[in-house]
Design an enzyme around this catalytic site. Structure first.
Site, PDB file in Angstrom:
ATOM      1  N   GLY A 116      28.567  47.330  83.627  1.00 33.72           N
ATOM      2  CA  GLY A 116      28.797  48.638  83.044  1.00 33.72           C
ATOM      3  C   GLY A 116      29.562  48.536  81.738  1.00 33.72           C
ATOM      4  O   GLY A 116      29.539  47.502  81.071  1.00 33.72           O
ATOM      5  N   CYS A 117      30.234  49.610  81.363  1.00 38.39           N
ATOM      6  CA  CYS A 117      30.974  49.629  80.103  1.00 38.39           C
ATOM      7  C   CYS A 117      31.906  48.429  80.003  1.00 38.39           C
ATOM      8  O   CYS A 117      32.724  48.179  80.883  1.00 38.39           O
ATOM      9  CB  CYS A 117      31.787  50.920  80.006  1.00 38.39           C
ATOM     10  SG  CYS A 117      32.845  51.006  78.555  1.00 38.39           S
ATOM     11  N   PHE A 118      31.801  47.701  78.899  1.00 34.78           N
ATOM     12  CA  PHE A 118      32.596  46.470  78.783  1.00 34.78           C
ATOM     13  C   PHE A 118      34.078  46.706  78.579  1.00 34.78           C
ATOM     14  O   PHE A 118      34.885  45.803  78.746  1.00 34.78           O
ATOM     15  CB  PHE A 118      32.057  45.538  77.695  1.00 34.78           C
ATOM     16  CG  PHE A 118      31.624  46.173  76.394  1.00 34.78           C
ATOM     17  CD1 PHE A 118      32.252  47.297  75.860  1.00 34.78           C
ATOM     18  CD2 PHE A 118      30.562  45.630  75.675  1.00 34.78           C
ATOM     19  CE1 PHE A 118      31.853  47.848  74.659  1.00 34.78           C
ATOM     20  CE2 PHE A 118      30.144  46.182  74.469  1.00 34.78           C
ATOM     21  CZ  PHE A 118      30.789  47.296  73.953  1.00 34.78           C
ATOM     22  N   TRP A 119      34.474  47.942  78.243  1.00 36.82           N
ATOM     23  CA  TRP A 119      35.907  48.215  78.087  1.00 36.82           C
ATOM     24  C   TRP A 119      36.684  47.866  79.354  1.00 36.82           C
ATOM     25  O   TRP A 119      37.688  47.162  79.301  1.00 36.82           O
ATOM     26  CB  TRP A 119      36.127  49.697  77.775  1.00 36.82           C
ATOM     27  CG  TRP A 119      35.630  50.171  76.456  1.00 36.82           C
ATOM     28  CD1 TRP A 119      35.239  49.415  75.377  1.00 36.82           C
ATOM     29  CD2 TRP A 119      35.459  51.535  76.057  1.00 36.82           C
ATOM     30  NE1 TRP A 119      34.843  50.230  74.356  1.00 36.82           N
ATOM     31  CE2 TRP A 119      34.968  51.528  74.726  1.00 36.82           C
ATOM     32  CE3 TRP A 119      35.683  52.755  76.695  1.00 36.82           C
ATOM     33  CZ2 TRP A 119      34.688  52.707  74.023  1.00 36.82           C
ATOM     34  CZ3 TRP A 119      35.410  53.939  76.007  1.00 36.82           C
ATOM     35  CH2 TRP A 119      34.918  53.908  74.677  1.00 36.82           C
TER      36      TRP A 119
END
Length: 239
Positions: free
Chosen positions: A62-65
């Site tokens: 998912g979102c790499f953050w």
């Protein structure tokens, strides 16, 4: 809303992520809208212990953050880079990847010390805390193949460990649904733009981070207390 627009000037996330941020800002308090961590057994099959240099692992959840933020707090990790894997170099840019047709997944490249931390332990944290491996082509509010759950083994040993661990977890019914994580051929990793790096640490009040990602770090500390490092290993970026 002015506060929201100033949080990251020029950064465009998809409409679902922006909508979530507005909702959070309009409420006095927020609860964790992401996925709960799951306590799972360590892998029965793991890589051989090595004391030579460092190794790398490329994972997409998912979102790499949030994925970067989680692994930056793991002891034995030397560096974590947000980026793209699964596609070609010419499309490895945020605006193109966000269209969902490049083959890329938002990923992280983890450099770690194999004398302190094994590939199997990284996968245990990946499946347990960093994301939900039963969600197909999505994570939380984010939808599309660029948010898929995937592992990109860099050698045959990593591939064998990943395959065996997924089979182990599915056989044990560790989750409420089958694992959909894909094991894909590694054909390169491309770092994301500097404004994406260290995002969880540098923007701890950003609505998306508050709702979806800070709880993951707390769950890492709770479930992997002996692996947790209070001080994150931040990536050095160009000024």
């Amino acid at each position: 809303m002015k506060t929201f627009s100033l949080a990251l000037s020029g950064l465009r996330r998809n409409s679902l992520r922006l909508a979530l941020g507005v909702v959070v800002l309009q409420t006095a308090a927020c609860s964790f809208a992401g996925e709960d961590a799951v306590s799972i057994a360590p892998p029965q099959k793991d890589e051989r212990v090595s004391t030579a240099g460092t190794e790398k692992a490329v994972l997409a959840g998912g979102c790499f953050w949030g994925v970067q933020g989680v692994f930056q707090h793991v002891q034995g990790v030397r560096q974590v880079v947000s980026g793209y894997a699964g596609g070609s170099a010419d499309t490895a840019h945020y605006e193109r990847v966000s269209e969902g047709d490049t083959g890329h997944a938002e990923s992280v490249e983890i450099t770690y010390d194999p004398s302190q931390l094994s590939y199997g332990t990284l996968l245990q944290i990946f499946f347990s805390v960093a994301h939900n491996p039963t969600e197909l082509n999505r994570q939380g509010p984010d939808h599309g193949t660029q948010y898929r759950s995937a592992i990109f083994p860099e050698n045959a040993e990593q591939q064998a460990v990943a395959q065996a661990y997924i089979a182990q977890l599915d056989a044990a019914k560790a989750f409420g649904a089958p694992i959909v994580t894909q094991i894909e051929r590694y054909n390169g990793f491309y770092p994301a733009e500097d404004y994406h790096q260290n995002f969880l640490t540098t923007h701890p009040t950003y609505p998306y981070i508050v709702v979806n990602d800070l709880p993951k770090v707390s769950q890492l500390k709770q479930l992997f207390a002996t692996r947790y490092s209070e001080q994150p290993v931040l990536l050095q970026t160009a000024k």
